[in-house]
Design an enzyme around this catalytic site. Sequence first.
Site, PDB file in Angstrom:
ATOM      1  N   ARG A  60      22.151 -26.808  17.806  1.00  0.00           N
ATOM      2  CA  ARG A  60      20.906 -26.397  18.476  1.00  0.00           C
ATOM      3  C   ARG A  60      21.074 -25.089  19.228  1.00  0.00           C
ATOM      4  O   ARG A  60      20.148 -24.300  19.344  1.00  0.00           O
ATOM      5  CB  ARG A  60      20.439 -27.504  19.424  1.00  0.00           C
ATOM      6  CG  ARG A  60      19.045 -27.249  19.979  1.00  0.00           C
ATOM      7  CD  ARG A  60      18.399 -28.483  20.542  1.00  0.00           C
ATOM      8  NE  ARG A  60      17.053 -28.192  20.987  1.00  0.00           N
ATOM      9  CZ  ARG A  60      15.986 -28.162  20.194  1.00  0.00           C
ATOM     10  NH1 ARG A  60      16.128 -28.402  18.909  1.00  0.00           N
ATOM     11  NH2 ARG A  60      14.793 -27.878  20.655  1.00  0.00           N
ATOM     12  N   ARG A  66      31.061 -33.108  18.204  1.00  0.00           N
ATOM     13  CA  ARG A  66      30.278 -31.892  18.476  1.00  0.00           C
ATOM     14  C   ARG A  66      30.435 -31.475  19.932  1.00  0.00           C
ATOM     15  O   ARG A  66      30.366 -30.297  20.272  1.00  0.00           O
ATOM     16  CB  ARG A  66      28.782 -32.144  18.224  1.00  0.00           C
ATOM     17  CG  ARG A  66      28.309 -32.034  16.803  1.00  0.00           C
ATOM     18  CD  ARG A  66      26.799 -32.064  16.764  1.00  0.00           C
ATOM     19  NE  ARG A  66      26.252 -31.119  17.722  1.00  0.00           N
ATOM     20  CZ  ARG A  66      25.109 -31.324  18.400  1.00  0.00           C
ATOM     21  NH1 ARG A  66      24.428 -32.423  18.228  1.00  0.00           N
ATOM     22  NH2 ARG A  66      24.670 -30.427  19.251  1.00  0.00           N
ATOM     23  N   ASP A 102      21.171 -36.366  29.699  1.00  0.00           N
ATOM     24  CA  ASP A 102      22.363 -36.409  28.835  1.00  0.00           C
ATOM     25  C   ASP A 102      23.373 -37.451  29.282  1.00  0.00           C
ATOM     26  O   ASP A 102      24.397 -37.644  28.621  1.00  0.00           O
ATOM     27  CB  ASP A 102      23.023 -35.034  28.779  1.00  0.00           C
ATOM     28  CG  ASP A 102      22.146 -34.031  28.073  1.00  0.00           C
ATOM     29  OD1 ASP A 102      22.393 -32.818  28.183  1.00  0.00           O
ATOM     30  OD2 ASP A 102      21.165 -34.453  27.419  1.00  0.00           O
ATOM     31  N   LYS A 136      29.978 -27.770  27.350  1.00  0.00           N
ATOM     32  CA  LYS A 136      29.404 -27.509  26.021  1.00  0.00           C
ATOM     33  C   LYS A 136      28.100 -26.723  26.141  1.00  0.00           C
ATOM     34  O   LYS A 136      27.903 -25.712  25.459  1.00  0.00           O
ATOM     35  CB  LYS A 136      29.121 -28.802  25.269  1.00  0.00           C
ATOM     36  CG  LYS A 136      28.248 -28.603  24.017  1.00  0.00           C
ATOM     37  CD  LYS A 136      27.842 -29.884  23.332  1.00  0.00           C
ATOM     38  CE  LYS A 136      26.556 -30.480  23.812  1.00  0.00           C
ATOM     39  NZ  LYS A 136      25.310 -29.894  23.304  1.00  0.00           N
ATOM     40  N   ASN A 137      27.208 -27.155  27.031  1.00  0.00           N
ATOM     41  CA  ASN A 137      25.877 -26.541  27.067  1.00  0.00           C
ATOM     42  C   ASN A 137      25.870 -25.163  27.718  1.00  0.00           C
ATOM     43  O   ASN A 137      24.871 -24.448  27.626  1.00  0.00           O
ATOM     44  CB  ASN A 137      24.867 -27.489  27.722  1.00  0.00           C
ATOM     45  CG  ASN A 137      24.580 -28.670  26.805  1.00  0.00           C
ATOM     46  OD1 ASN A 137      24.891 -28.625  25.619  1.00  0.00           O
ATOM     47  ND2 ASN A 137      24.011 -29.721  27.364  1.00  0.00           N
ATOM     48  N   ARG A 151      11.273 -31.833  19.091  1.00  0.00           N
ATOM     49  CA  ARG A 151      11.976 -30.960  20.053  1.00  0.00           C
ATOM     50  C   ARG A 151      11.355 -29.576  19.929  1.00  0.00           C
ATOM     51  O   ARG A 151      11.859 -28.685  19.311  1.00  0.00           O
ATOM     52  CB  ARG A 151      13.490 -30.958  19.772  1.00  0.00           C
ATOM     53  CG  ARG A 151      14.138 -32.310  20.058  1.00  0.00           C
ATOM     54  CD  ARG A 151      15.647 -32.289  20.042  1.00  0.00           C
ATOM     55  NE  ARG A 151      16.212 -31.554  21.178  1.00  0.00           N
ATOM     56  CZ  ARG A 151      17.534 -31.457  21.383  1.00  0.00           C
ATOM     57  NH1 ARG A 151      18.371 -31.989  20.520  1.00  0.00           N
ATOM     58  NH2 ARG A 151      18.013 -30.793  22.416  1.00  0.00           N
ATOM     59  N   CYS A 172      20.782 -32.478  18.066  1.00  0.00           N
ATOM     60  CA  CYS A 172      20.553 -33.924  18.163  1.00  0.00           C
ATOM     61  C   CYS A 172      19.100 -34.278  17.884  1.00  0.00           C
ATOM     62  O   CYS A 172      18.183 -33.706  18.436  1.00  0.00           O
ATOM     63  CB  CYS A 172      20.927 -34.415  19.558  1.00  0.00           C
ATOM     64  SG  CYS A 172      22.682 -34.539  19.734  1.00  0.00           S
TER      65      CYS A 172
HETATM   66  C1  EPZ Z   1      19.083 -28.812  26.478  1.00  0.00           C
HETATM   67  O1  EPZ Z   1      18.239 -29.051  25.357  1.00  0.00           O
HETATM   68  C2  EPZ Z   1      20.392 -29.498  26.151  1.00  0.00           C
HETATM   69  N1  EPZ Z   1      20.962 -28.911  24.944  1.00  0.00           N
HETATM   70  C3  EPZ Z   1      20.162 -30.995  25.939  1.00  0.00           C
HETATM   71  O2  EPZ Z   1      21.446 -31.597  25.820  1.00  0.00           O
HETATM   72  C4  EPZ Z   1      19.491 -31.582  27.170  1.00  0.00           C
HETATM   73  O3  EPZ Z   1      19.150 -32.933  26.892  1.00  0.00           O
HETATM   74  C5  EPZ Z   1      18.243 -30.796  27.555  1.00  0.00           C
HETATM   75  O4  EPZ Z   1      18.540 -29.387  27.665  1.00  0.00           O
HETATM   76  C6  EPZ Z   1      17.664 -31.257  28.879  1.00  0.00           C
HETATM   77  O5  EPZ Z   1      18.614 -31.095  29.879  1.00  0.00           O
HETATM   78  C7  EPZ Z   1      21.634 -27.745  25.067  1.00  0.00           C
HETATM   79  O6  EPZ Z   1      21.758 -27.204  26.148  1.00  0.00           O
HETATM   80  C8  EPZ Z   1      22.216 -27.199  23.796  1.00  0.00           C
HETATM   81  P1  EPZ Z   1      14.778 -28.585  27.126  1.00  0.00           P
HETATM   82  P2  EPZ Z   1      16.859 -28.235  25.232  1.00  0.00           P
HETATM   83  O7  EPZ Z   1      14.176 -27.371  26.525  1.00  0.00           O
HETATM   84  O8  EPZ Z   1      17.020 -26.898  25.814  1.00  0.00           O
HETATM   85  C9  EPZ Z   1      10.286 -29.986  26.352  1.00  0.00           C
HETATM   86  C10 EPZ Z   1      23.197 -32.729  24.831  1.00  0.00           C
HETATM   87  O9  EPZ Z   1      23.300 -33.969  24.752  1.00  0.00           O
HETATM   88  N2  EPZ Z   1      10.131 -28.649  25.777  1.00  0.00           N
HETATM   89  O10 EPZ Z   1      15.274 -28.526  28.532  1.00  0.00           O
HETATM   90  O11 EPZ Z   1      16.376 -28.372  23.830  1.00  0.00           O
HETATM   91  C11 EPZ Z   1      11.199 -30.874  25.520  1.00  0.00           C
HETATM   92  O12 EPZ Z   1      10.465 -31.542  24.504  1.00  0.00           O
HETATM   93  C12 EPZ Z   1      21.872 -32.095  24.538  1.00  0.00           C
HETATM   94  O13 EPZ Z   1      24.093 -31.963  25.216  1.00  0.00           O
HETATM   95  C13 EPZ Z   1       8.881 -28.240  25.350  1.00  0.00           C
HETATM   96  O14 EPZ Z   1       7.912 -28.990  25.427  1.00  0.00           O
HETATM   97  O15 EPZ Z   1      15.935 -29.115  26.190  1.00  0.00           O
HETATM   98  C14 EPZ Z   1      11.743 -31.830  26.563  1.00  0.00           C
HETATM   99  O16 EPZ Z   1      10.807 -32.874  26.784  1.00  0.00           O
HETATM  100  C15 EPZ Z   1      20.896 -33.063  23.935  1.00  0.00           C
HETATM  101  N3  EPZ Z   1       8.738 -26.992  24.812  1.00  0.00           N
HETATM  102  C16 EPZ Z   1      11.827 -30.988  27.827  1.00  0.00           C
HETATM  103  O17 EPZ Z   1      10.947 -29.873  27.611  1.00  0.00           O
HETATM  104  C17 EPZ Z   1       9.797 -26.124  24.700  1.00  0.00           C
HETATM  105  O18 EPZ Z   1       9.617 -24.987  24.210  1.00  0.00           O
HETATM  106  C18 EPZ Z   1      13.218 -30.455  28.149  1.00  0.00           C
HETATM  107  O19 EPZ Z   1      13.705 -29.795  27.003  1.00  0.00           O
HETATM  108  C19 EPZ Z   1      11.065 -26.557  25.149  1.00  0.00           C
HETATM  109  C20 EPZ Z   1      11.203 -27.815  25.694  1.00  0.00           C
END
Ligand code: EPZ
Length: 432
Positions: A93, A400, A308, A22-23, A123, A117
């Site tokens: 997302r 989803r 995840d 998915k991702n 986020r 989510c």
């Molecule tokens: C991706 O979300 C995945 N979603 C999420 O999976 C997954 O939990 C996450 O990566 C971590 O592996 C998709 O790929 C669509 P991040 P993303 O940016 O990209 C902080 C699922 O269940 N951060 O890696 O939104 C953030 O708050 C979903 O499939 C910032 O501070 O996650 C978090 O603490 C849920 N500023 C950490 O980094 C930013 O600009 C990781 O977030 C971006 C992120």
Amino acid sequence: MTKYIVEGGRPLFGEIQISGAKNAAVAIIPAALMVSGPCRIENMPQISDVTILLNILQDLGARVRYVNSHTVEIDSSALRNGRVPYEAARRCRGSYYMLGALLGRFGLADVALPGGCDFGGARPIDQHLKGFRALGAQVDTQSGFVMAEAAGGRVKGANIFFDKVSVGATINIMLAAAMADGMSVIENAAKEPHVVDVANFLNSMGANIMGAGTDVIKVRGVDCLRGGSYTIIPDQIEAGTYMAAVAACGGEVKLCNIIPKHMDCISAKMAEMGVEIHEVDDSLMVSRIGPLMKANIKTMPYPGFPTDMQPQVAVALCLARGTSIIMDSVWNTRFRYTDQFVRMGAQIQVDGSLAIIEGVERLTGAQLEACDLRAGAAMLIAALAAHGISEITNVQYIERGYEDVIGKIRGVGGRIRAVEVPEEDLMISNVS
Ligand code: EPZ
């Protein structure tokens, strides 16, 4: 509205075909809008997030055709740049990847802030915006939209050092940089398999991206991306979810069409809990005959234990011998779901980003309400492991990200059915 009715308490036996990741899919579809020619994408998972993103591309003028149930052909030659509306963006997302893709191809993007989510906490996308600005774009967020415009109509290669490891920001900047004028270097990059998959997709279309899968990714911008073919990697989280189901329910299941290397951290933790895992080519034979053992887990960016998988492994630990501790270092408010398991007899205490789980002999069926994708999947596991009947509402969250979840669970002996329930009945049942 649909709800699932599950009769649990029995082990699982059989085979499950794992679908495309998915991702990876939710990033590769936006990436396809950068390509001036037909992209043939295989192993596309049949999930609602994919449908939403394909519809966005069609609304922008791309030609989208299903060659078969898991192969999509996308031709964005005639795609026109345009605003990605809130109605579409809020439901997936992955829509925020349209920012990097449109900015990379056209030097201009106008996309509603993302949905996806909601774990109950922020986020942020500050790292995405930091990267776009480094590439020379003027970025404004107003009225729920992000607008980015590159001076001179094309982003310029730049060096970007992320303050936090971010999957989304790494992919978004890789997209924008793929057609930039000059070389970009992305440091403190995410290394997830789906990040590598997006880089490989872009390279198969003519991009020049090196180092994906390490924390330094180099992108030499190209003037255009032509068409080509690509196959999406299998979904390591879907595979891990069914592995956790075997851990919780017992039995023996063969997970087919996976990349074992991507499962290493999940497999290692499951083995520590007493799950037997044997690699056979592109499959894993997963079995749990004896008791589950406690384990301590801290979620980390890849190659650490994936956040995840946190709700799914938590359910299995509810049935393990001893007391386990889980810390989610990525999303520190991702334990909202635990109250529902307490109603099934689980003993979980949550304190911020920490959950303390005292294993119990058994869970009993209950009425459950999915609150996000992975928590919904965890409720499915809990219902399959629990003695008695469970009902799960808000199953749209599960659908989803999990293809044919009913069929796959039935295929290993799980007793589950979907029933349609009038909205008003759901309202009553939720308050009763
Ligand atoms: C991706 O979300 C995945 N979603 C999420 O999976 C997954 O939990 C996450 O990566 C971590 O592996 C998709 O790929 C669509 P991040 P993303 O940016 O990209 C902080 C699922 O269940 N951060 O890696 O939104 C953030 O708050 C979903 O499939 C910032 O501070 O996650 C978090 O603490 C849920 N500023 C950490 O980094 C930013 O600009 C990781 O977030 C971006 C992120």
